[in-house]
Design an enzyme around this catalytic site. Structure first.
Site, short mmCIF file in Angstrom:
data_model
loop_
_atom_site.label_atom_id
_atom_site.label_comp_id
_atom_site.label_asym_id
_atom_site.label_seq_id
_atom_site.Cartn_x
_atom_site.Cartn_y
_atom_site.Cartn_z
N THR A 13 54.78 19.00 71.02
CA THR A 13 54.40 18.08 69.95
C THR A 13 52.92 18.22 69.59
O THR A 13 52.16 17.27 69.69
CB THR A 13 54.68 16.63 70.35
OG1 THR A 13 53.93 16.33 71.55
CG2 THR A 13 56.15 16.37 70.60
N LEU A 27 50.88 15.54 67.61
CA LEU A 27 51.71 14.33 67.47
C LEU A 27 51.95 13.73 68.85
O LEU A 27 52.18 14.47 69.82
CB LEU A 27 53.06 14.68 66.84
CG LEU A 27 53.02 15.14 65.38
CD1 LEU A 27 54.36 15.73 64.96
CD2 LEU A 27 52.63 13.98 64.46
N ASP A 71 42.37 15.94 94.40
CA ASP A 71 42.70 16.08 92.99
C ASP A 71 44.04 15.41 92.72
O ASP A 71 45.07 15.98 93.04
CB ASP A 71 42.74 17.56 92.63
CG ASP A 71 43.04 17.80 91.16
OD1 ASP A 71 43.11 16.83 90.40
OD2 ASP A 71 43.19 18.99 90.79
N GLU A 81 48.44 15.21 83.85
CA GLU A 81 47.24 16.01 83.56
C GLU A 81 47.40 17.42 84.06
O GLU A 81 46.96 18.37 83.44
CB GLU A 81 46.01 15.36 84.20
CG GLU A 81 44.68 16.02 83.80
CD GLU A 81 44.18 17.07 84.80
OE1 GLU A 81 43.07 17.57 84.60
OE2 GLU A 81 44.90 17.40 85.78
N GLU A 82 48.04 17.54 85.24
CA GLU A 82 48.12 18.87 85.85
C GLU A 82 48.88 19.85 84.97
O GLU A 82 48.69 21.05 85.06
CB GLU A 82 48.77 18.76 87.24
CG GLU A 82 47.93 18.00 88.27
CD GLU A 82 46.60 18.69 88.61
OE1 GLU A 82 46.31 19.75 88.02
OE2 GLU A 82 45.88 18.16 89.45
N GLU A 127 46.13 11.39 70.61
CA GLU A 127 46.88 11.65 69.38
C GLU A 127 47.46 10.36 68.80
O GLU A 127 47.40 10.12 67.60
CB GLU A 127 47.99 12.68 69.65
CG GLU A 127 47.44 14.09 69.82
CD GLU A 127 48.43 15.09 70.39
OE1 GLU A 127 48.08 16.28 70.45
OE2 GLU A 127 49.55 14.68 70.80
N ASP A 129 37.46 12.65 87.71
CA ASP A 129 38.74 13.20 88.19
C ASP A 129 38.57 13.42 89.69
O ASP A 129 38.63 12.46 90.45
CB ASP A 129 39.02 14.48 87.38
CG ASP A 129 40.31 15.19 87.76
OD1 ASP A 129 40.88 14.87 88.80
OD2 ASP A 129 40.74 16.09 87.01
N HIS A 173 45.09 22.09 94.79
CA HIS A 173 46.45 22.36 94.28
C HIS A 173 47.41 22.89 95.33
O HIS A 173 48.40 23.53 94.99
CB HIS A 173 46.42 23.30 93.07
CG HIS A 173 45.89 22.63 91.83
ND1 HIS A 173 46.05 23.18 90.58
CD2 HIS A 173 45.19 21.48 91.63
CE1 HIS A 173 45.47 22.40 89.68
NE2 HIS A 173 44.93 21.37 90.29
#
Lengths: 745, 745
Positions: free
Chosen positions: A262, A265, A382, A420-421, A432, A449, A550
């Site tokens: 999207t 949007l 994180d 977010e990842e 948006e 963060d 991560h």
């Protein structure tokens, strides 16, 4: 008589006094000041800030972190939902909650591996017999790594597919790396193994495909991350902060941000979605990240010639390029690498959790403080280190609001972003959906963060207009682990620059990338943003980032034993970022400095002149208008500063302070040009957009000139000229907004 | 004793009184009201408005017009420069001028014919002997038509070139017209003659080229413009307002607006310019406008079959389609039309003249009032009738400012735009250069271009938010020629609609086109705009526009004898538009009504539902989110209205009124989406952008659905879905901006 006179005198005096009292208090003056006159002058209360600083509690941050990291909480999983509920409970708490808190869901396109059919990497001989199987999951040193909710390492948005081919070593997977290989090796049908770093995750595959490479493996090179250490008996976690041999960095392999289906949007249920095949910037070939234990097995068996010196790493072998394939003396001789990827895209509901403290004087001015909530696994550093800090800040402020002892001048909005990842999805969808309102009303966005990468020093990146408030705040907070040295004085030892105005000061960096949720705010909306954390002493490690990044090892145990024992760095970040937040929310006049912006533009201009002026001139393009624009910006900033200095704003009409605050609030907005970078999704800020060129200057100009220099084509010089005009117009347009309303001519 | 007591009593009373007086006046209250508290409540002064209305002087307007129309003043000519100087003199006048006035020049790309080699249209026989030559200039009834500065009729931005071919009659030059011809005639190598109307000027050639047509003639059909009258002895000017037989409508033949070489960039000296060959939306083949006297000669000799009934006009002959070419019985038998066009593009410096009255309370809020200054020839009606009105308004206001008896709450900016006739260039460059400042601060733009088309009634088009202020102003002004009937009561007889809220009211139209300088403001910047004029009784004439439009007959003589003898309609427009201006500039609370916007959106929604819902559903696209968005907008508008009604804004904190004013000011801005219409230059307002569809609804949706219905392609339905999501998001985003700052959840 005297007595009588005195008596009458006293009586008269008493009567007079009564009269005076009646006159003064009893009769309302026609022009007595309305109550709001006093309210309008609401300003930062330094005592309150000191109390806030004192109250930030490292133990509570630790508790927050423990709670947040109980289970893996990858976006949209049950673990994620548990954190949504936790945030809501905290922010809706009757005693120490905010004025309001709620969730906002978006239906977004995420990418996951298949639990039943995990991705698989093997080495097979010509008869397809398996010679080696890459570990499918990370080694468990504690039960938490064995949690069934630990997602298999994978490359999110990498396509499902099967690839088989001879292996080559392609360094960091940059275009130049594949070009180098391609000079001596036919890359068609090969599998490339590359190390993290140097190029974006997805770019490693995007760059490979044009050369005929059919699959990519990505690993974490111990040289880059572990300062060369590899042994988990004594060198790596759980014995140190270094990454264990089986650790694998997960990540999103898209290059754009926001929900991929999207663009521009907000991803509501019925929003138009582009076909999945039209998603931009994702790997075209199968790709899988692996640990360095397996990478070593593969790389050290490679045939062919030795890779260049700067491609070598820490494995105890020569890194060869690959024959392609393995050396003939290898047990993998004639073997090929097989890659089975079963990732698939899914529409999932991802939640942002929002909390708000309404402003008392200017409720329609927002200071937003945010961090994402989702992690790849347990995500202690994180992002939970940042969320733990946010919760401690919101606890203290919420408590004061509930007690009725404080309310900010402006509205404070806290955002706990989802997904977010996968590409800053929660914050991008929020930007948006609320683009108009946020553009009109937001003073600043503060992003914390990963709050603590390491314990050495504060690090901050920001729009130059916010440099000042961060420095001010940092002077009032003591550095982690010190009772005497301020964050500022400690910081300046690690990161500093010489400002023409201030001399040696800590170096607040620029927000030119899209590494965290500040990106939609600064790049898409043009909202003055900042990103704050505690970080390394770079002289002590080469680690690209904290090594458990991560991976399944980014746990509470890791954070509390190796990243920030005692949680004093977390505390320091909370104090500093909270101080910045309070100054932005409470100051009568915004603590923004437009002359600092002028200095940054002048720095960029010098670099442009030095690197590009001659080339432009040779192509009949004058850089003079850009010089004029920067000069006009400097003059307008100087003038506005002098208006501020020479005004008694608290006693003048409140609309004057509001006007100046609006000029400062909207300054970054003036640099937004939605058409400047048609090929860079959502990058609209012409000063801070991402840049490929190594010259630290205006990104559109730098990239266009470098391209034109490379091709020599007239149309590319036209683009350079176009970008010069775009940035010139943006800067002189911004200067117009700084000019006094009475001096627009 | 009694006496004594009384004495003491009186003395005591006196002392008490003195005390009261001292207490009340002698001691400053800690909280006495600052002076600005009073100033902040500055509101519209109805007396001042009445005085303004009374002072508007029709004779001065007439004098202004005489001065402005002395010589032809096509953009960038010496005549134009004379009007620049005239405006500057008037606005810098020591006694009745504005606070400041200045010029701003842009270097823009204009298109002119060649004075030494005029464009030429002839009919030639097969031996190239000339059988007929089209008049090169219009007939002079007065010396002014003989002024050497009268530019030859031409199609600005039409290419230079030579074309020769058999003639066909192509009605209005719409695609459907050429398609009709193409069914029976091979159009390759033909010249088409078309009438004005039905399609844009340039479109007549753009539509023709794909069929192989090599040149186009455009004429004014007497049926469309002269109610069929053609004889200049008694029927047309100088005996009436109708166009004489040799009159030719000039015009710009571009479809985009703004300087064609500097899209989205202000046209400064060194600004990047696209190659001329990249200019979008200009005729690809030679094209030339001609008068109907010549058109009759050509059309009445055409061979082939008779054109359809609705293609016929007022010439005393059957309009044939062309053989192609002339009928065999014609003196032009076997003749071809030859077209020589020598137009060329030139970079010229065009000036805007700006004047300003600074606001006293909110100098950083702008109400802009503008009109273009350049004309094609003398331009008495277009545009000088509007400029004459603007000068009268600015004279009265400037005088009050100089006298120190009045200063508006907000800043008033007057703009006299250059080069509008070539494509709204002056206003578009202004909008591009100052985009940030104007977007941040502009309350409204009022456009009065042609102020008087005719004497029947007011006509206005506007953003719905401004409907209310126009209606209010129109009630306070008497209709031209009446001492009793208001503009409002007269207007409602000619243009009206039934509003669900108000019942029968005058119909304020929508600004969906780009016919004058409001376009850059409403479409590019999203600034609430309005366009005001006096116009026809449509039951009395079919004229497309006043017949001397863009011809050498649009002179002071024409205006004062046939358009507005006595200049009372001019006066009425000045009173009404000036009243609107004063209300916008002086009102404490902006006279904007967001619920009227809701009503317009609901109207558009009904049309969309009625025309498209079933089709969308059949393609699995739900229109429900759009319904929800409109509902949320209505609710937010209702809530804001109730906040306004229930507040005592003058006595509450001034930041509350400012907040509400900002919500109203920025409402249209919330509909701006720079990426919604990539193929419509500078159209960013998703509600009012131009529309091809005949369904009066959201333009992106309407055009996309109609295309999808025509092609049935999945990708076109995707575009319809995309536009549905774009407009849904814009409306719900706008609703968010109307929501109370305390109720964002």
């Amino acid at each position: 008589m005297l007595k009588k006179l005195l008596l009458f005198g006293f009586a008269g005096l008493a009567v007079l006094t009564v009269g005076i009292l009646i006159g003064h208090f009893g009769i309302q003056k026609g022009s007595s000041a309305p109550e709001w006159v006093q309210e309008l002058s609401h300003d930062v209360d330094e005592d309150f800030i000191q109390k806030f600083i004192a109250e930030v509690d490292n133990m509570r941050i630790e508790e927050n972190l423990k709670e947040l990291t109980k289970v893996p909480h990858m976006a949209t999983t049950a673990g994620d939902e548990a954190t949504v509920q936790f945030m809501l409970r905290r922010w809706q708490d009757k005693d120490s909650g905010l004025d309001a808190a709620w969730r906002e869901d978006y239906r977004v396109y995420l990418s996951f591996p298949n639990k039943d059919t995990p991705n698989k990497v093997t080495v097979v001989n010509p008869d397809d017999a398996v010679l080696h199987t890459v570990q499918e999951k990370e080694k468990a040193y504690y039960p938490e790594q064995d949690d069934p909710e630990v997602v298999q390492p994978y490359a999110a948005y990498g396509p499902a597919g099967h690839a088989k081919g001879r292996l080559v070593y392609a360094n960091q997977g940059k275009v130049s790396d594949y070009e180098h290989l391609n000079r001596t090796i036919d890359l068609r049908g090969t599998i490339a193994i590359v190390r993290y770093g140097g190029a974006g995750r997805g770019a490693k595959a995007i760059n490979a495909a044009p050369f005929g490479v059919v699959g990519v493996l990505v690993y974490t090179e111990p040289y880059d991350m572990n300062d060369g250490l590899m042994n988990d008996n004594n060198e790596t976690y759980p014995n140190s902060w270094y990454l264990p041999p089986s650790g694998v960095e997960r990540g999103s392999y898209t290059s754009d941000f926001g929900d991929p289906l999207t663009p521009y949007l907000a991803a509501k249920k019925d929003t138009y979605r582009i076909p999945e095949t039209d998603i931009n910037g994702v790997p075209p070939i199968p790709i899988q990240p692996i640990g360095f234990e397996d990478a070593q097995i593969l790389i050290c068996e490679l045939g062919g010639t030795a890779a260049p010196a700067d491609w070598q790493g820490s494995f105890p072998c020569i890194y060869n390029l690959g024959g392609p394939g393995f050396t003939s003396t290898s047990r993998f001789n004639n073997g090929e690498v097989k890659l089975h990827v079963y990732n698939s895209g899914e529409l999932r509901d991802s939640a942002n959790v929002m909390g708000v403290i309404w402003g008392s004087v200017e409720p329609d001015r927002y200071v937003i403080y945010g961090n994402h909530r989702d992690s790849w696994v347990h995500g202690a550093i994180d992002p939970s280190s940042g969320t733990a800090v946010m919760l401690e800040i919101s606890r203290i402020l919420g408590q004061r609001v509930k007690a009725g002892t404080w309310r900010p001048r402006r509205t404070i909005i806290f955002g706990s972003w989802g997904a977010e990842e996968f590409g800053l999805i929660g914050s991008a969808e929020y930007a948006e959906e609320y683009i108009s309102k946020l553009s009109q009303r937001t003073v600043a966005y503060i992003n914390v963060d990963i709050s603590v990468f390491a314990n050495a020093t504060l690090r901050a990146s920001a729009s130059p207009i916010a440099e000042n408030v961060i420095l001010t705040a940092s002077k009032q907070v003591k550095a982690a682990g010190s009772n005497t040295v301020s964050v500022y004085d400690n910081w300046i030892k690690y990161f500093n620059k010489t400002s023409p105005t201030y001399g040696l000061i800590p170096d607040v960096g620029y927000l030119t990338g899209a590494g965290s949720d500040y990106a939609p705010f600064i790049h898409y909306l043009g909202i003055s943003s900042m990103d704050i954390s505690y970080t390394y002493d770079r002289s002590k490690t080469r680690a690209r980032i904290y090594p458990a990044y991560h991976t399944a090892y980014d746990t509470f145990d890791y954070a509390s034993r190796f990243i920030d024992p005692g949680f004093t760095s977390h505390q320091t970040v909370a104090r500093t970022a909270g101080n910045v937040l309070l100054r932005l929310a409470d100051s009568f006049l915004l603590p923004f400095n437009c002359s600092d912006y002028a200095e940054s533009l002048e720095g960029y201009l010098s670099a442009a002149v030095k690197n590009f002026e001659e080339h432009l001139k040779a192509n009949s393009i004058s850089i003079e208008p850009l010089k004029e624009a920067v000069k006009s910006f400097r003059n307008a900033a100087t003038n506005l500063d002098s208006v501020i200095r020479s005004s008694d704003l608290v006693n003048e009409t409140p609309l004057k302070a509001r006007r100046i605050n609006d000029q400062l609030m909207l300054l970054d907005r003036a640099f937004v040009d939605p058409l400047a970078f048609p090929n860079k999704y959502a990058f609209r800020h012409v000063i801070w957009a991402s840049r490929s060129s190594g010259v630290a200057t205006f990104p559109g100009l730098a990239d266009a000139v470098e391209k034109a220099l490379a091709t020599g084509l007239k149309e590319d010089w036209n683009q350079a000229h176009r970008h010069l005009s775009i940035v010139t117009q943006a800067i002189s347009g911004a200067a117009h907004t700084l000019a006094e309303a009475h001096a627009t001519q």
